[in-house]
Write a protein that holds these residues in place. Structure first.
Motif, PDB file in Angstrom:
ATOM      1  N   LYS A   1       0.844  -1.198   0.000  1.00  0.00           N
ATOM      2  CA  LYS A   1       0.000   0.000   0.000  1.00  0.00           C
ATOM      3  C   LYS A   1       0.880   1.249   0.000  1.00  0.00           C
ATOM      4  O   LYS A   1       1.951   1.282   0.585  1.00  0.00           O
ATOM      5  CB  LYS A   1      -0.970   0.003   1.170  1.00  0.00           C
ATOM      6  CG  LYS A   1      -0.340  -0.009   2.537  1.00  0.00           C
ATOM      7  CD  LYS A   1      -1.432  -0.096   3.593  1.00  0.00           C
ATOM      8  CE  LYS A   1      -0.833  -0.343   4.956  1.00  0.00           C
ATOM      9  NZ  LYS A   1      -1.873  -0.508   5.969  1.00  0.00           N
ATOM     10  N   ARG A   2       0.365   2.269  -0.688  1.00  0.00           N
ATOM     11  CA  ARG A   2       1.052   3.552  -0.802  1.00  0.00           C
ATOM     12  C   ARG A   2       0.029   4.651  -0.522  1.00  0.00           C
ATOM     13  O   ARG A   2      -1.002   4.692  -1.180  1.00  0.00           O
ATOM     14  CB  ARG A   2       1.605   3.729  -2.211  1.00  0.00           C
ATOM     15  CG  ARG A   2       2.633   2.700  -2.593  1.00  0.00           C
ATOM     16  CD  ARG A   2       2.654   2.511  -4.116  1.00  0.00           C
ATOM     17  NE  ARG A   2       3.740   1.659  -4.543  1.00  0.00           N
ATOM     18  CZ  ARG A   2       3.689   0.332  -4.568  1.00  0.00           C
ATOM     19  NH1 ARG A   2       2.600  -0.289  -4.181  1.00  0.00           N
ATOM     20  NH2 ARG A   2       4.721  -0.379  -4.970  1.00  0.00           N
ATOM     21  N   PRO A   3       0.291   5.543   0.417  1.00  0.00           N
ATOM     22  CA  PRO A   3      -0.684   6.608   0.697  1.00  0.00           C
ATOM     23  C   PRO A   3      -0.632   7.695  -0.385  1.00  0.00           C
ATOM     24  O   PRO A   3       0.444   8.129  -0.785  1.00  0.00           O
ATOM     25  CB  PRO A   3      -0.252   7.151   2.051  1.00  0.00           C
ATOM     26  CG  PRO A   3       1.197   6.800   2.157  1.00  0.00           C
ATOM     27  CD  PRO A   3       1.412   5.544   1.364  1.00  0.00           C
ATOM     28  N   CYS A   4      -1.799   8.113  -0.838  1.00  0.00           N
ATOM     29  CA  CYS A   4      -1.890   9.222  -1.798  1.00  0.00           C
ATOM     30  C   CYS A   4      -1.632  10.525  -1.049  1.00  0.00           C
ATOM     31  O   CYS A   4      -2.214  10.759   0.017  1.00  0.00           O
ATOM     32  CB  CYS A   4      -3.265   9.256  -2.452  1.00  0.00           C
ATOM     33  SG  CYS A   4      -3.545  10.725  -3.480  1.00  0.00           S
ATOM     34  N   ILE A   5      -0.802  11.364  -1.610  1.00  0.00           N
ATOM     35  CA  ILE A   5      -0.430  12.622  -0.956  1.00  0.00           C
ATOM     36  C   ILE A   5      -1.621  13.594  -0.848  1.00  0.00           C
ATOM     37  O   ILE A   5      -1.681  14.405   0.067  1.00  0.00           O
ATOM     38  CB  ILE A   5       0.756  13.296  -1.672  1.00  0.00           C
ATOM     39  CG1 ILE A   5       1.328  14.424  -0.823  1.00  0.00           C
ATOM     40  CG2 ILE A   5       0.355  13.769  -3.052  1.00  0.00           C
ATOM     41  CD1 ILE A   5       2.632  14.974  -1.335  1.00  0.00           C
ATOM     42  N   ASP A   6      -2.595  13.474  -1.757  1.00  0.00           N
ATOM     43  CA  ASP A   6      -3.734  14.400  -1.734  1.00  0.00           C
ATOM     44  C   ASP A   6      -4.904  13.891  -0.891  1.00  0.00           C
ATOM     45  O   ASP A   6      -5.324  14.545   0.046  1.00  0.00           O
ATOM     46  CB  ASP A   6      -4.204  14.697  -3.156  1.00  0.00           C
ATOM     47  CG  ASP A   6      -3.266  15.633  -3.897  1.00  0.00           C
ATOM     48  OD1 ASP A   6      -2.266  16.082  -3.300  1.00  0.00           O
ATOM     49  OD2 ASP A   6      -3.523  15.917  -5.081  1.00  0.00           O
TER      50      ASP A   6
ATOM     51  N   LYS B   1       8.078  12.511  -8.505  1.00  0.00           N
ATOM     52  CA  LYS B   1       9.463  12.762  -8.113  1.00  0.00           C
ATOM     53  C   LYS B   1       9.604  14.140  -7.469  1.00  0.00           C
ATOM     54  O   LYS B   1      10.370  14.325  -6.536  1.00  0.00           O
ATOM     55  CB  LYS B   1      10.379  12.664  -9.333  1.00  0.00           C
ATOM     56  CG  LYS B   1      10.509  11.265  -9.858  1.00  0.00           C
ATOM     57  CD  LYS B   1      11.411  11.229 -11.082  1.00  0.00           C
ATOM     58  CE  LYS B   1      11.477   9.828 -11.668  1.00  0.00           C
ATOM     59  NZ  LYS B   1      12.282   9.775 -12.886  1.00  0.00           N
ATOM     60  N   LYS B   2       8.832  15.083  -7.978  1.00  0.00           N
ATOM     61  CA  LYS B   2       8.881  16.452  -7.460  1.00  0.00           C
ATOM     62  C   LYS B   2       8.477  16.508  -5.984  1.00  0.00           C
ATOM     63  O   LYS B   2       9.121  17.166  -5.178  1.00  0.00           O
ATOM     64  CB  LYS B   2       7.976  17.345  -8.304  1.00  0.00           C
ATOM     65  CG  LYS B   2       7.899  18.778  -7.870  1.00  0.00           C
ATOM     66  CD  LYS B   2       6.947  19.550  -8.754  1.00  0.00           C
ATOM     67  CE  LYS B   2       6.626  20.913  -8.181  1.00  0.00           C
ATOM     68  NZ  LYS B   2       5.581  21.582  -8.944  1.00  0.00           N
ATOM     69  N   GLU B   3       7.394  15.797  -5.668  1.00  0.00           N
ATOM     70  CA  GLU B   3       6.884  15.824  -4.296  1.00  0.00           C
ATOM     71  C   GLU B   3       7.403  14.660  -3.452  1.00  0.00           C
ATOM     72  O   GLU B   3       7.144  14.598  -2.253  1.00  0.00           O
ATOM     73  CB  GLU B   3       5.358  15.820  -4.310  1.00  0.00           C
ATOM     74  CG  GLU B   3       4.783  17.053  -4.979  1.00  0.00           C
ATOM     75  CD  GLU B   3       3.277  17.006  -5.077  1.00  0.00           C
ATOM     76  OE1 GLU B   3       2.636  17.479  -4.125  1.00  0.00           O
ATOM     77  OE2 GLU B   3       2.770  16.497  -6.092  1.00  0.00           O
TER      78      GLU B   3
END
Length: 113
Positions: A78-83, A97-99
């Motif tokens: 699982k990977r948390p969405c930044i938004d 890559k930017k964030e």
């Protein structure tokens, strides 16, 4: 638009060409409006689905909020969405890559619109 075109100084062929260009512009704007409307509808539907699934106790701890595939150790983590902060699988998001974080496809589309 709302403006009247004064085509009196043009030949018939020139006036016809101008009208064709204006008509093409109108058609393209209409298609773009339809495309945006469909995109908004898809985003709303996805939001409704996410709301229902997120109310299930611990659903998102075990499964991707987008495709409902179960998370497994090493293979489908699982990977948390930044938004939206929901957990997603690798197939339902992309690494920014930017964030230096993951963003789900729906949040990415929302950023673009």
């Amino acid at each position: 638009m709302g403006k009247n075109l004064d085509l009196s100084g043009l030949t018939d062929d020139e006036a016809e060409h101008v009208l064709q260009v204006v008509q093409r512009d109108f058609d393209l704007r209409k298609k773009e409006q339809e495309r945006l409307s469909e995109l908004k509808q898809k985003l709303n539907e996805e939001g409704n689905k996410r709301t229902i699934l997120s109310k299930q106790e611990k659903f998102n701890e075990n499964c991707c909020i987008r495709c409902c595939s179960p998370f497994t150790f090493l293979i489908n983590t699982k990977r948390p969405c930044i938004d939206c902060k929901f957990n997603i699988c690798k197939n339902c998001g992309a690494y920014s890559k930017k964030e230096k974080a993951w963003i789900c496809t729906v949040c990415h589309q929302a950023r673009l619109s």
